[in-house]
Design a protein around this motif. Structure first.
Motif, PDB file in Angstrom:
ATOM      1  N   GLN A 118       0.824  -1.087   0.063  1.00  0.00           N
ATOM      2  CA  GLN A 118       0.001   0.119  -0.018  1.00  0.00           C
ATOM      3  C   GLN A 118       0.920   1.084   0.057  1.00  0.00           C
ATOM      4  O   GLN A 118       0.514   2.184  -0.723  1.00  0.00           O
ATOM      5  N   GLY A 119       2.009   1.151   0.826  1.00  0.00           N
ATOM      6  CA  GLY A 119       2.994   2.067   0.811  1.00  0.00           C
ATOM      7  C   GLY A 119       3.638   2.647  -0.649  1.00  0.00           C
ATOM      8  O   GLY A 119       3.593   3.734  -0.999  1.00  0.00           O
ATOM      9  N   VAL A 120       3.903   1.560  -1.369  1.00  0.00           N
ATOM     10  CA  VAL A 120       4.558   1.759  -2.629  1.00  0.00           C
ATOM     11  C   VAL A 120       3.341   2.205  -3.620  1.00  0.00           C
ATOM     12  O   VAL A 120       3.496   3.325  -4.365  1.00  0.00           O
ATOM     13  N   ILE A 121       2.184   1.779  -3.556  1.00  0.00           N
ATOM     14  CA  ILE A 121       1.123   1.991  -4.239  1.00  0.00           C
ATOM     15  C   ILE A 121       0.755   3.604  -4.100  1.00  0.00           C
ATOM     16  O   ILE A 121       0.462   4.454  -5.291  1.00  0.00           O
ATOM     17  N   GLY A 122       0.748   4.264  -2.814  1.00  0.00           N
ATOM     18  CA  GLY A 122       0.294   5.487  -2.344  1.00  0.00           C
ATOM     19  C   GLY A 122       1.223   6.365  -3.094  1.00  0.00           C
ATOM     20  O   GLY A 122       1.035   7.440  -3.616  1.00  0.00           O
ATOM     21  N   ALA A 123       2.749   5.922  -3.076  1.00  0.00           N
ATOM     22  CA  ALA A 123       3.792   6.942  -3.582  1.00  0.00           C
ATOM     23  C   ALA A 123       3.555   6.943  -5.172  1.00  0.00           C
ATOM     24  O   ALA A 123       3.731   8.001  -5.802  1.00  0.00           O
ATOM     25  N   LEU A 124       3.107   5.788  -5.791  1.00  0.00           N
ATOM     26  CA  LEU A 124       3.093   5.914  -7.329  1.00  0.00           C
ATOM     27  C   LEU A 124       1.791   6.812  -7.751  1.00  0.00           C
ATOM     28  O   LEU A 124       1.607   7.410  -8.957  1.00  0.00           O
ATOM     29  N   ILE A 125       0.682   6.623  -6.874  1.00  0.00           N
ATOM     30  CA  ILE A 125      -0.517   7.275  -7.164  1.00  0.00           C
ATOM     31  C   ILE A 125       0.023   8.888  -7.381  1.00  0.00           C
ATOM     32  O   ILE A 125      -0.343   9.682  -7.904  1.00  0.00           O
ATOM     33  N   GLN A 126       0.717   9.257  -5.961  1.00  0.00           N
ATOM     34  CA  GLN A 126       0.868  10.556  -5.863  1.00  0.00           C
ATOM     35  C   GLN A 126       1.961  11.031  -7.173  1.00  0.00           C
ATOM     36  O   GLN A 126       1.780  12.276  -7.414  1.00  0.00           O
ATOM     37  N   ASP A 127       2.615  10.237  -7.492  1.00  0.00           N
ATOM     38  CA  ASP A 127       3.554  10.555  -8.778  1.00  0.00           C
ATOM     39  C   ASP A 127       2.635  10.868  -9.889  1.00  0.00           C
ATOM     40  O   ASP A 127       3.042  11.872 -10.696  1.00  0.00           O
ATOM     41  N   CYS A 128       1.709  10.012 -10.234  1.00  0.00           N
ATOM     42  CA  CYS A 128       0.863  10.207 -11.204  1.00  0.00           C
ATOM     43  C   CYS A 128      -0.056  11.613 -11.161  1.00  0.00           C
ATOM     44  O   CYS A 128      -0.338  12.405 -11.903  1.00  0.00           O
ATOM     45  N   LEU A 129      -0.722  11.702  -9.802  1.00  0.00           N
ATOM     46  CA  LEU A 129      -1.219  13.160  -9.589  1.00  0.00           C
ATOM     47  C   LEU A 129      -0.245  14.289  -9.693  1.00  0.00           C
ATOM     48  O   LEU A 129      -0.930  15.257 -10.264  1.00  0.00           O
ATOM     49  N   ARG A 130       0.839  14.182  -9.309  1.00  0.00           N
ATOM     50  CA  ARG A 130       1.637  15.480  -9.816  1.00  0.00           C
ATOM     51  C   ARG A 130       1.864  15.759 -11.153  1.00  0.00           C
ATOM     52  O   ARG A 130       1.705  16.634 -11.647  1.00  0.00           O
ATOM     53  N   MET A 131       2.144  14.364 -11.909  1.00  0.00           N
ATOM     54  CA  MET A 131       2.116  14.763 -13.445  1.00  0.00           C
ATOM     55  C   MET A 131       0.855  15.312 -14.019  1.00  0.00           C
ATOM     56  O   MET A 131       0.876  16.369 -14.841  1.00  0.00           O
ATOM     57  N   ILE A 132      -0.297  15.021 -13.648  1.00  0.00           N
ATOM     58  CA  ILE A 132      -1.602  15.593 -14.017  1.00  0.00           C
ATOM     59  C   ILE A 132      -1.688  16.845 -13.562  1.00  0.00           C
ATOM     60  O   ILE A 132      -2.161  17.767 -14.250  1.00  0.00           O
ATOM     61  N   SER A 133      -1.381  17.153 -12.294  1.00  0.00           N
ATOM     62  CA  SER A 133      -1.548  18.419 -11.819  1.00  0.00           C
ATOM     63  C   SER A 133      -0.717  19.673 -12.457  1.00  0.00           C
ATOM     64  O   SER A 133      -1.055  20.667 -12.851  1.00  0.00           O
ATOM     65  N   ASN A 134       0.561  18.992 -12.813  1.00  0.00           N
ATOM     66  CA  ASN A 134       1.576  20.017 -13.453  1.00  0.00           C
ATOM     67  C   ASN A 134       1.279  19.859 -15.033  1.00  0.00           C
ATOM     68  O   ASN A 134       2.309  20.774 -15.742  1.00  0.00           O
ATOM     69  N   ARG A 135       0.470  19.020 -15.626  1.00  0.00           N
ATOM     70  CA  ARG A 135       0.639  18.649 -16.908  1.00  0.00           C
ATOM     71  C   ARG A 135       2.182  18.505 -17.562  1.00  0.00           C
ATOM     72  O   ARG A 135       2.477  18.769 -18.313  1.00  0.00           O
ATOM     73  N   ASP A 136       2.794  17.839 -16.840  1.00  0.00           N
ATOM     74  CA  ASP A 136       3.845  17.215 -16.774  1.00  0.00           C
ATOM     75  C   ASP A 136       4.047  16.080 -17.574  1.00  0.00           C
ATOM     76  O   ASP A 136       4.039  14.681 -16.789  1.00  0.00           O
ATOM     77  N   TRP A 137       4.219  15.904 -18.674  1.00  0.00           N
ATOM     78  CA  TRP A 137       4.267  14.445 -19.394  1.00  0.00           C
ATOM     79  C   TRP A 137       5.376  13.861 -19.946  1.00  0.00           C
ATOM     80  O   TRP A 137       5.347  12.981 -20.557  1.00  0.00           O
ATOM     81  N   GLY A 138       6.576  14.807 -19.759  1.00  0.00           N
ATOM     82  CA  GLY A 138       7.859  14.234 -19.973  1.00  0.00           C
ATOM     83  C   GLY A 138       8.174  12.741 -19.511  1.00  0.00           C
ATOM     84  O   GLY A 138       8.872  11.970 -20.448  1.00  0.00           O
ATOM     85  N   PRO A 139       7.780  12.494 -18.292  1.00  0.00           N
ATOM     86  CA  PRO A 139       8.214  11.128 -17.689  1.00  0.00           C
ATOM     87  C   PRO A 139       7.563   9.968 -18.552  1.00  0.00           C
ATOM     88  O   PRO A 139       8.163   8.910 -18.607  1.00  0.00           O
ATOM     89  N   VAL A 140       6.520  10.158 -19.305  1.00  0.00           N
ATOM     90  CA  VAL A 140       6.143   9.165 -20.207  1.00  0.00           C
ATOM     91  C   VAL A 140       6.025   9.199 -21.681  1.00  0.00           C
ATOM     92  O   VAL A 140       5.779   8.441 -22.408  1.00  0.00           O
ATOM     93  N   LYS A 141       7.015  10.261 -21.994  1.00  0.00           N
ATOM     94  CA  LYS A 141       7.127  10.566 -23.542  1.00  0.00           C
ATOM     95  C   LYS A 141       7.568   9.300 -24.141  1.00  0.00           C
ATOM     96  O   LYS A 141       7.152   8.701 -25.306  1.00  0.00           O
ATOM     97  N   LEU A 142       8.913   8.517 -23.569  1.00  0.00           N
ATOM     98  CA  LEU A 142       9.402   7.378 -24.153  1.00  0.00           C
ATOM     99  C   LEU A 142       8.060   6.014 -24.178  1.00  0.00           C
ATOM    100  O   LEU A 142       8.109   5.599 -25.250  1.00  0.00           O
ATOM    101  N   THR A 143       7.576   6.078 -23.213  1.00  0.00           N
ATOM    102  CA  THR A 143       6.443   5.185 -23.290  1.00  0.00           C
ATOM    103  C   THR A 143       5.341   5.251 -24.274  1.00  0.00           C
ATOM    104  O   THR A 143       4.921   4.672 -25.200  1.00  0.00           O
ATOM    105  N   ALA A 144       5.006   6.679 -24.569  1.00  0.00           N
ATOM    106  CA  ALA A 144       4.165   7.059 -25.820  1.00  0.00           C
ATOM    107  C   ALA A 144       4.849   6.951 -26.952  1.00  0.00           C
ATOM    108  O   ALA A 144       3.905   6.397 -27.854  1.00  0.00           O
TER     109      ALA A 144
END
Length: 562
Positions: A118-144
């Motif tokens: 649950q701790g790891v998932i909570g951190a991953l969720i916060q990371d996703c929320l940060r990208m959405i809030s800042n509209r920072d899609w750089g970390p997933v550009k290679l995946t895209a």
């Protein structure tokens, strides 16, 4: 065109138009084949068969090439948001099954306990929320990028669809992590707040039958049934829809109508030249050809007010589509054109000096000239000045609309089939004493005795779609009268009388308030649309008595129009 498929009339020319199948647009290089074949209908019909046959051969040849050539990757012009949603939903389903393994591998040497997971998932969720809030899609550009190659998509990294894909990847991760967190909490019911892209059911492909053309047809049908359109309003919408269909094509799927679509449409409308069907350089050409020509030759462009008028009508069609559930979101948000000229600077009122010079002309000062004129030439400009009414409202008056209420003579301006009103607000305007002094009521009585129903029958329009354009010839006559005067001002014309009346209201302290809006037939936010019902004749007369044009007129009384 009746009797010949694919033949249409545009302006004064006939043109053959044939839609290119969607899967062949890339091969042919355009979405529609078009050819102008002259201005004579009989010749156009004869030529059309050969032109249609040539177009069909071109499409068949493209089909043959498509069968023999390897498939191209889909480009951004062939993709839309739903293509991305469908692909991401499939990826999300697979990812949901792999989240548990991903979380375990992230723990490293930590104990594989529920709390640690649950701790790891909570951190991953916060990371996703940060990208959405800042509209920072750089970390997933290679995946895209990898995802595009996997799907055989060719989307430039700066294209809006690419960033929509990046956003979707982050959202799919976020929903998968939340699902796993929900499961680890011991809950197996449907959780609330599920991302609409990743609900229980996969996104449905849009219905290709729902196109721009079908939306326009439905909108016209509905407006005609409601009966609120005047003939000229319908004519203006017909002009707009011809532009829309020429720029975008009737077959454009409604799913493609988003904010980017509307911004692109706005930019193309701004390239249109005025009166493009009448100009020699653009006459007979398609709208797309006109836009390309305008951009290349730097032709004169339509004014911002005209472009905004087109956009407002398009916005009405879009809102109708939203209400009918055919268009999602608010694609017209912030789609507008800033007019550098404020409304009050577009047309000047007549000054007192202007009025003195105008009404010193023989048409109003010389009895012999007045006797040779049509009554409308003498009275309509004066009524425009002293009532603030529009030219069409005055010219469409009937004798039964000159009324008396408790001894007060009134002009009753009614919305009616033969002369619709702008805004449809009926109103009563007291007849000014200056008009009574020079014999207006006597003129009204003479018209009644002649058993005419119309006060100014010579101003009646001859065409159905000109029902709110009464007095067009009169307006042209007035323009010829004042042209030699070389009056200084911006866009001075017959309509300037209305601005002059509103200036008089402003000077008397009534401009913009309820009774001022009532007299001019305007409605403003914050003012009830029923404001006129409470105004007594006495109150209206008191207001009109404050309207003065002193030291301007010395007109012949009781002008003879027999």
């Amino acid at each position: 065109m009746s009797g010949v498929d694919y033949l249409y009339k545009r302006g004064g020319s006939y043109v053959v138009r044939m839609q290119v199948p969607a899967h062949l647009k890339r091969a042919i290089g355009k979405g529609e084949l078009q050819k102008v074949i002259g201005r004579d209908l009989l010749i156009a019909k004869k030529k059309s068969h050969t032109v249609i046959a040539d177009m069909m051969l071109e499409i068949e040849a493209a089909k043959a090439r498509a069968r023999s050539e390897p498939a191209f990757p889909k480009s951004s012009s062939e993709l839309d948001e739903y293509d991305i949603r469908v692909a991401l939903y499939n990826r999300y389903v697979v990812r949901s099954d792999s989240v548990e393994r991903e979380v375990v591998s992230s723990l490293g040497e930590m104990d594989d306990t529920v709390e640690n997971r649950q701790g790891v998932i909570g951190a991953l969720i916060q990371d996703c929320l940060r990208m959405i809030s800042n509209r920072d899609w750089g970390p997933v550009k290679l995946t895209a990028d990898w995802f595009c190659k996997h799907q055989q998509w060719s989307i430039a990294s700066d294209h809006p669809l690419f960033w929509k894909l990046c956003e979707g990847i982050v959202r799919s991760r976020l929903q998968a992590y939340r699902n796993e967190q929900h499961r680890l909490g011991g809950f197996f019911d449907q959780q609330s707040g599920v991302d609409p892209w990743f609900g229980e059911n996969p996104p449905k492909r849009y219905d290709n039958t729902k196109t721009l053309g079908s939306l326009i047809d439905l909108y016209f049908e509905r407006m005609r049934r409601i009966g609120k359109w005047s003939p000229s309003t319908e004519k203006n919408y017909v002009i707009l829809t011809r532009v829309l269909e020429g720029l975008c094509g009737r077959e454009t799927p409604l799913i493609k109508i988003d904010q980017n679509f509307c911004f692109d449409l706005r930019d193309k409308i701004l390239l249109l030249p005025p009166n493009m069907s009448k100009q020699k350089a653009t006459r007979g050409k398609t709208v797309r050809e006109v836009v390309a020509l305008s951009e290349r030759l730097k032709l004169e462009r339509i004014k911002p007010a005209t472009a905004n008028s087109h956009l407002n009508k398009w916005g009405a069609i879009v809102r109708f589509g939203q209400n009918e559930g055919l268009i999602s979101g608010n694609p017209m948000l912030d789609v507008e054109i800033v007019d550098p000229v404020s409304p009050d600077k577009k047309r000047d009122p007549f000054s007192k000096k202007h009025l003195l010079r105008i009404f010193s002309l023989p048409a109003w000062s010389d009895p012999d000239t007045i006797g040779k004129l049509l009554p409308s030439h003498f009275w309509v400009p004066l009524l425009a000045l002293y009532t603030g009414a529009r030219k069409s409202e005055i010219c469409g008056l009937e004798t039964n609309e000159i009324t008396t209420d408790f001894g007060v003579s009134m002009v009753q301006i009614n919305n009616k089939a033969i002369r619709p009103l702008k805004g449809t607000f009926d109103r009563r305007i007291p007849i000014h004493n200056d008009l009574i002094k020079i014999g207006f009521l006597d003129f009204v009585e003479s018209v009644r005795l002649s058993r005419q129903s119309l006060m100014f029958p010579d101003t009646q329009p001859t065409k159905v779609y000109e029902m709110n354009q009464w007095g067009r010839a009169l307006g042209n006559w007035f323009a010829r009268q004042i042209k030699p005067l070389e009056l200084e001002g911006t866009n001075l014309s017959f309509h300037s009388f209305r601005h002059t009346f509103e200036d008089a209201l402003r000077e008397a302290g009534f401009h913009g308030d309820a009774i001022g809006n009532y007299l001019t037939g305007r409605w403003m936010p914050g003012v009830s649309k029923n404001y006129g019902s409470s105004f007594t004749s006495r109150k209206l007369v008191e207001t009109m008595q404050c309207i003065e044009f002193p030291n301007v007129f010395d007109l012949p009384a009781n002008a003879d129009f027999s």
